[in-house]
Design a protein around this motif. Structure first.
Motif: not given
Length: 240
Positions: A228, A224, A76, A194, A191, A232
């Protein structure tokens, strides 16, 4: 000494001076080639930060840095770095011309300055060079970027990046950042953690991963979402 005797000596020095650029080019090529296989024990930015501390009289200061191989870092974190800093990293060859043009147009309109340096350019600067805005440094940055893109696989460039990037004042790399800010090893980063580390990259001395302010919190959430959107951790498979 006669003029006749001085002439050969001058010609020898002139040949040496003419050879100097070639020697420097060859040394830089060998330097980059070696670091494809040898993990760097430090970066030039780390050296500069340590020297600043010593010259300021802070003899107890020590740069926080510990190398971690790519497979010992939570995926991540490199994904967050790509999402935050260089979403075209897998596709470009060191320079993102589209991002450069967008940054130029944005900066011409005023407001907060936007950069367009790729991850490859940032590795070249952090690892081999010094901070600054001179044309000499930018030229050397471009040269080292080209060498890395020619001789290193993308995964190696990203591996070095997450190991030498500064995540806090004097805190370099994934392992030191994970231990300093979250009390865990780099392979245990989640996640959100990171993304928070990636969020401070534009200004690691001004922003804090340990005590994120409103800007870092908003940027963490945006990163984030971008992680996605680019697919990912499966996105990292494009680098192999």
């Amino acid at each position: 000494m006669s003029a006749r005797a001085r002439a050969p000596r001058w010609r020898r020095w002139r040949r040496r001076l003419l050879m100097l650029p070639l020697v420097l080019v060859l040394l830089s090529i060998l330097q980059v080639l070696a670091l494809r296989f040898v993990d760097p024990p430090f970066s030039m930015f780390m050296v500069a930060r340590q020297l600043r501390a010593w010259t300021a009289g802070d003899g107890d200061f020590r740069v926080a840095y510990r190398w971690r191989d790519f497979d010992r870092i939570a995926p991540t974190l490199p994904l967050a770095a790509i999402a935050a800093e260089d979403q075209n990293f897998a596709a470009h060859h060191g320079f993102d011309l589209e991002a450069i043009e967008k940054a130029r147009e944005h900066n011409a309109g005023g407001g907060r300055l936007r950069g367009a340096s790729t991850i490859s350019q940032q590795v070249a600067k952090n690892l081999f060079l010094w901070n600054g805005r001179s044309w000499v440094r930018k030229g050397l940055e471009a040269w080292y970027t080209l060498l890395m893109e020619l001789m290193w696989p993308k995964q190696r460039i990203l591996e070095v990046y997450v190991n030498v990037a500064e995540f806090g004042d004097g805190v370099y790399g994934a392992q030191a950042a994970a231990r300093t800010f979250f009390g865990k090893d780099a392979d245990a980063l989640g996640t959100a953690e990171s993304a928070r580390l990636a969020a401070v990259l534009p200004n690691p001395k001004g922003y804090s991963a340990a005590r994120p302010g409103p800007y870092v919190q908003r940027r963490t959430q945006a990163i984030q979402r971008q992680m996605r959107q680019i697919g990912g951790v499966a996105h990292l498979e494009q680098l192999e």
